[in-house]
Write a protein that holds these residues in place. Sequence first.
Motif, short mmCIF file in Angstrom:
data_model
loop_
_atom_site.label_atom_id
_atom_site.label_comp_id
_atom_site.label_asym_id
_atom_site.label_seq_id
_atom_site.Cartn_x
_atom_site.Cartn_y
_atom_site.Cartn_z
N ASP A 41 8.73 5.26 2.49
CA ASP A 41 7.40 4.65 2.57
C ASP A 41 7.17 4.01 1.20
O ASP A 41 6.76 4.67 0.25
CB ASP A 41 6.34 5.71 2.89
CG ASP A 41 4.92 5.13 2.89
OD1 ASP A 41 4.76 3.97 2.47
OD2 ASP A 41 3.99 5.84 3.32
N HIS A 88 1.47 10.26 3.18
CA HIS A 88 0.53 9.40 3.90
C HIS A 88 0.78 9.46 5.40
O HIS A 88 -0.16 9.48 6.19
CB HIS A 88 0.67 7.96 3.39
CG HIS A 88 -0.49 7.09 3.77
ND1 HIS A 88 -0.61 6.51 5.01
CD2 HIS A 88 -1.60 6.74 3.08
CE1 HIS A 88 -1.74 5.81 5.05
NE2 HIS A 88 -2.36 5.94 3.90
N SER A 112 -0.44 -5.66 0.79
CA SER A 112 -1.92 -5.60 0.73
C SER A 112 -2.41 -4.47 -0.18
O SER A 112 -3.58 -4.14 -0.16
CB SER A 112 -2.47 -5.39 2.14
OG SER A 112 -1.96 -4.17 2.66
N LYS A 113 -1.49 -3.87 -0.95
CA LYS A 113 -1.91 -2.86 -1.94
C LYS A 113 -1.90 -3.55 -3.31
O LYS A 113 -2.62 -4.53 -3.47
CB LYS A 113 -0.97 -1.64 -1.88
CG LYS A 113 -0.70 -1.10 -0.47
CD LYS A 113 -1.85 -0.30 0.04
CE LYS A 113 -1.69 0.23 1.45
NZ LYS A 113 -1.20 -0.59 2.52
N ASN A 134 1.27 8.33 -3.25
CA ASN A 134 -0.18 8.16 -3.35
C ASN A 134 -0.83 9.52 -3.63
O ASN A 134 -1.49 9.72 -4.66
CB ASN A 134 -0.65 7.54 -2.02
CG ASN A 134 -2.14 7.32 -1.94
OD1 ASN A 134 -2.90 7.86 -2.75
ND2 ASN A 134 -2.57 6.55 -0.96
N SER A 149 0.20 -3.80 9.26
CA SER A 149 -0.29 -2.72 8.39
C SER A 149 0.88 -1.82 7.98
O SER A 149 1.91 -1.75 8.65
CB SER A 149 -1.35 -1.87 9.10
OG SER A 149 -0.72 -1.08 10.10
N GLY A 150 0.64 -1.10 6.89
CA GLY A 150 1.62 -0.13 6.43
C GLY A 150 1.76 1.01 7.42
O GLY A 150 2.86 1.55 7.60
N THR A 151 0.67 1.38 8.03
CA THR A 151 0.72 2.47 9.02
C THR A 151 1.64 2.09 10.17
O THR A 151 2.52 2.87 10.56
CB THR A 151 -0.72 2.75 9.54
OG1 THR A 151 -1.51 3.19 8.43
CG2 THR A 151 -0.71 3.80 10.63
N GLU A 196 7.98 9.06 -0.17
CA GLU A 196 6.93 8.07 -0.46
C GLU A 196 6.99 7.72 -1.94
O GLU A 196 6.86 8.60 -2.79
CB GLU A 196 5.58 8.71 -0.11
CG GLU A 196 4.39 7.78 -0.15
CD GLU A 196 3.12 8.53 0.28
OE1 GLU A 196 3.09 9.11 1.39
OE2 GLU A 196 2.18 8.55 -0.51
N ASN A 202 5.32 2.07 9.00
CA ASN A 202 5.90 3.42 8.90
C ASN A 202 6.17 4.00 10.29
O ASN A 202 7.22 4.60 10.53
CB ASN A 202 4.93 4.37 8.18
CG ASN A 202 5.00 4.24 6.68
OD1 ASN A 202 6.01 3.81 6.13
ND2 ASN A 202 3.92 4.62 6.01
N CYS A 219 4.33 -2.75 1.42
CA CYS A 219 3.01 -3.35 1.71
C CYS A 219 2.72 -4.44 0.69
O CYS A 219 2.96 -4.27 -0.50
CB CYS A 219 1.90 -2.31 1.60
SG CYS A 219 1.90 -1.11 2.93
N GLU A 272 -2.47 8.78 8.84
CA GLU A 272 -2.00 7.85 9.87
C GLU A 272 -2.39 8.37 11.24
O GLU A 272 -1.71 8.13 12.24
CB GLU A 272 -0.51 7.53 9.67
CG GLU A 272 -0.32 6.89 8.28
CD GLU A 272 1.02 6.24 7.96
OE1 GLU A 272 1.86 6.13 8.85
OE2 GLU A 272 1.18 5.83 6.79
N ALA A 298 5.00 1.67 0.31
CA ALA A 298 3.74 0.89 0.26
C ALA A 298 3.49 0.38 -1.16
O ALA A 298 2.95 -0.70 -1.35
CB ALA A 298 2.56 1.75 0.73
N ARG A 299 3.91 1.18 -2.16
CA ARG A 299 3.75 0.76 -3.56
C ARG A 299 5.11 0.74 -4.28
O ARG A 299 5.23 1.14 -5.43
CB ARG A 299 2.75 1.68 -4.27
CG ARG A 299 1.35 1.55 -3.69
CD ARG A 299 0.30 2.38 -4.41
NE ARG A 299 -1.00 2.19 -3.76
CZ ARG A 299 -1.38 2.82 -2.64
NH1 ARG A 299 -0.58 3.69 -2.06
NH2 ARG A 299 -2.57 2.57 -2.09
C1 LIG Z 1 1.66 5.45 0.67
C2 LIG Z 1 1.00 4.68 1.77
N1 LIG Z 1 1.69 4.42 2.88
C3 LIG Z 1 1.13 3.73 3.90
C4 LIG Z 1 -0.15 3.26 3.83
C5 LIG Z 1 -0.74 2.57 5.02
O1 LIG Z 1 -1.08 1.26 4.82
P1 LIG Z 1 -2.20 0.54 5.73
O2 LIG Z 1 -3.51 0.93 5.16
O3 LIG Z 1 -1.86 -0.91 5.56
O4 LIG Z 1 -2.01 1.00 7.14
C6 LIG Z 1 -0.92 3.51 2.68
C7 LIG Z 1 -2.31 3.03 2.59
O5 LIG Z 1 -2.98 3.15 1.59
C8 LIG Z 1 -0.33 4.25 1.63
O6 LIG Z 1 -1.01 4.57 0.51
#
Ligand SMILES: Cc1ncc(COP(=O)(O)O)c(C=O)c1O
Length: 347
Positions: free
Chosen positions: A171, A86, A201-202, A142, A60-62, A138, A65, A199, A91, A173-174
């Motif tokens: 971070d 995030h 999975s986004k 987000n 996971s992204g969490t 980030e 990070n 990530c 988290e 993720a995107r």
């Molecule tokens: C900017 C950002 N970082 C980290 C994450 C965490 O990812 P995960 O949901 O896979 O733990 C998200 C999740 O949406 C996110 O938007």
Amino acid sequence: MPEAIDLRSDTVTRPTSAMWEAMRAAPLGDDVLGDEPTVNRLQERVAAELGKDSACFFPSGTMANQAAIRASTQPGDEVICHPTAHIYHYESGAPAALSGVTLRFADGERGMYAPDALSACVRPENHHFAPARLAVIENTSNGGGGSVWPIDLVRDVTDRARGHALRTHLDGARLWNASVASGAAPRDYAKHFDTVSVCFSKGLGAPVGSAVAGDAQTMKRVYRFRKMFGGAMRQSGMLAAACLHALDHHIDRLAEDHAHAKRLARALAELEPLSIDAESVETNIAYVTVDPEWGPASTLVKSLESRGVRAFASAPDQIRMVTHLDVTRPMIDRAIEIIVECLSVSA
Ligand SMILES: Cc1ncc(COP(=O)(O)O)c(C=O)c1O
């Protein structure tokens, strides 16, 4: 009943049939024992794309990070991030629980902050103060509405961070959304940071998977903390195969998601009880404010849900909508019609 138009998040996508095929065909091993060929291939690819020594696959992204934060800090240290980050909001208090660090906020518009905002967070060396150790950015942000950090700002903030002897984490993720929107390669962003999380999975549409990349010494610690946090997996090549497939096939198409979000935002900007600065929608995330005189955002969300459009009430007067691989242009147009219908029914 047609399938719901799910705008809650870009995490809701299902694997395409080609992605399932790639998952089924993946050669597998045991990643904890180090011989998972597909995970190894993904890790090498991510390290190369980000211009780092190595990369480590995460569930996971969490966790990605948090392992990166743990690798760059000691308990009692302070981590600087934007107040919408995030790592702070979503988290589960992990920086405190897993790394024993405090967070301090560098404020700025749309999820970004300037070098001076960073410097204002760094307190002088004194035994009263938690020493600032790590700056986190980030990108896209987000909470900032999918905003893309200008590359010069990334450079200036990370240069300033190094001037304060801080380490740096992205971070990302995107990160591919940022890259497609700006035209800058992921490695152009990544080169400014000690560690980068990404990530799959986004926006990239894989069912599971994230990674951290960095220099060899830091990655030894990241690798160890992944194990400590319970994230070392076995035949995870079936997941890594989905991520590799996403890297091969789902990056360029992110531009469609961005165009869809812009189209949605421009249409919503015309609707009386809603407000959104459509021109600030740069990628796949749109936050819309609902005039409280119309009613709470949660009422609009319920009404949308009953007509097949799913979205999040991100604040009492705000809705978040996110475009992704499973949302087509006709779906966007249908969602706009449904939003118009819902608004015409009084709350
Ligand atoms: C900017 C950002 N970082 C980290 C994450 C965490 O990812 P995960 O949901 O896979 O733990 C998200 C999740 O949406 C996110 O938007």
